[in-house]
Design an enzyme around this catalytic site. Structure first.
Site, PDB file in Angstrom:
ATOM      1  N   ASP A 125       0.808  -1.209   0.000  1.00 20.72           N
ATOM      2  CA  ASP A 125       0.000   0.000   0.000  1.00 20.72           C
ATOM      3  C   ASP A 125       0.845   1.264   0.000  1.00 20.72           C
ATOM      4  O   ASP A 125       1.976   1.271   0.500  1.00 20.72           O
ATOM      5  CB  ASP A 125      -0.898   0.038   1.239  1.00 20.72           C
ATOM      6  CG  ASP A 125      -1.922  -1.079   1.271  1.00 20.72           C
ATOM      7  OD1 ASP A 125      -2.242  -1.608   0.199  1.00 20.72           O
ATOM      8  OD2 ASP A 125      -2.391  -1.415   2.371  1.00 20.72           O
ATOM      9  N   LYS A 126       0.243   2.311  -0.492  1.00 22.02           N
ATOM     10  CA  LYS A 126       0.904   3.621  -0.517  1.00 22.02           C
ATOM     11  C   LYS A 126       1.460   3.986   0.863  1.00 22.02           C
ATOM     12  O   LYS A 126       2.610   4.403   0.982  1.00 22.02           O
ATOM     13  CB  LYS A 126      -0.094   4.686  -0.968  1.00 22.02           C
ATOM     14  CG  LYS A 126       0.418   6.118  -0.871  1.00 22.02           C
ATOM     15  CD  LYS A 126      -0.672   7.097  -1.278  1.00 22.02           C
ATOM     16  CE  LYS A 126      -0.197   8.532  -1.095  1.00 22.02           C
ATOM     17  NZ  LYS A 126      -1.248   9.506  -1.478  1.00 22.02           N
TER      18      LYS A 126
END
Length: 356
Positions: free
Chosen positions: A164-165
């Site tokens: 994930d970011k």
């Protein structure tokens, strides 16, 4: 094999804890007709697979990713009537212009076939809706610009998994087609060892355990994933965890992924009543355990300010090297923001303020 018409935001897709591994490569199967005349395997698949080059098929065959009747087959194999053919290969590129960007990367290991990147929180892995620059792929396209794999503007170039970011930690990147295919197969077969460190709300009764629950997109909110308890929908997902340290109101745990579904650790922990500390999407960005004292509220706010993201770090990766066949293992240290929050909880617990 056509892709879904729905193209999510990259932040929705990111692996793991992560990302959905099977969105990074395709699984195709076909049975040859009874009247099939002898034909080279690579030519047969080029005819039957839409928008798939002979070179991609040959690379997959060289990596042992194409099976005929359950056994690896070479490109030159002559397809016969009734043959059952299946394969795994990375998806072809999508039509998004990739701009090489000179963005500093932390690379703890690199050789001729692959490299490890320690991704900081806040960096999106690949371009997509709303994120067309400053991604890891933009940085890799610049750093590896002399390699053929990174000269075609492929938004998935070298990627075999994602995080994930706002998750930090290790990613393995392939530097050529052969390494890409062989690493992708290991992720598809779930033979990669991946361990994460997470700070979650609440205490666990057991020191270790396993969470099993199908994960799919939430029927109420497309930005979230959902656990389907009855197994009627979603994809099989398994997360193993063990307690590293108990703080009473929160717990530091290690998670080992057996599968790699989108937001797997985040949604599994939320489902079990232990959202990740600071996880805005799954409700961990508010006080879920603890006292009503203003001093405690201020303490939590200070923690959130020090790490304004979910407390999740991809700590280690283990896999079979695509060329040497050797089992390799890599680890990374917790980033500064994570260490800062743990130091705050250490001090809080030492003062005797946290309760079991």
């Amino acid at each position: 094999m056509s892709e879904s018409q729905y193209i999510p935001d990259p932040d929705e897709l990111e692996d793991d804890a992560a990302g959905e591994q099977d969105e990074l490569y395709e699984h195709y199967s076909i049975t040859a007709d009874r009247g099939q005349s002898p034909l080279r395997l690579d030519k047969f698949l080029t005819i039957h697979m839409e928008r798939c080059s002979r070179n991609r098929i040959q690379t997959a065959a060289d990596a042992g990713n194409i099976l005929v009747n359950g056994k690896p087959a070479k490109s030159s194999y002559k397809v016969k009537p009734g043959d059952r053919i299946s394969l795994v290969m990375p998806y072809p590129k999508r039509e998004i212009e990739i701009i090489p960007e000179n963005i500093p990367l932390e690379i703890p290991y690199e050789d001729d076939d692959l490299l490890l990147v320690n991704k900081p929180a806040g960096m999106v892995v690949h371009p997509g809706h709303g994120n067309y620059s400053a991604t890891l792929v933009n940085a890799l396209t610049y750093y590896l610009q002399n390699l053929p794999l990174f000269q075609e503007g492929d938004m998935r170039a070298g990627l075999v998994h994602r995080i994930d970011k706002n998750t930090s930690g290790l990613l393995v990147i392939a530097k050529n087609e052969r390494a890409h295919a062989r690493l992708a197969k290991q992720f598809f077969d779930h033979t990669i060892t991946r361990r994460y460190v997470a700070l979650v709300w609440g205490n666990f009764e057991e020191d270790e355990g396993t969470i099993t629950g199908n994960i799919g997109r939430s029927p109420k909110d497309r930005q979230k994933m959902w656990v389907f308890e009855d197994g009627s929908d979603g994809k099989h997902a398994v997360t193993h965890y063990r307690v590293l340290k108990r703080y009473g109101y929160v717990t530091l745990i290690e998670c080992r992924l057996e599968t790699g579904r989108t937001h797997q650790i985040r949604v599994h922990m939320q489902w079990k009543g232990h959202p990740l500390f600071g996880d805005e999407r799954y409700g961990g960005d508010r006080i879920l355990k603890g006292t009503t004292f203003n001093k405690y509220k201020q303490f939590i706010e200070n923690c959130f300010a020090a790490m304004p993201r979910q407390a999740l770090h991809a700590k280690s990766l283990g896999f079979q090297h695509p060329t040497t066949g050797e089992q390799v293992y890599f680890e990374s240290e917790l980033p500064e923001d994570f260490r800062t929050v743990l130091a705050k909880w250490d001090a809080y617990a030492a003062a005797g303020l946290a309760e079991e």
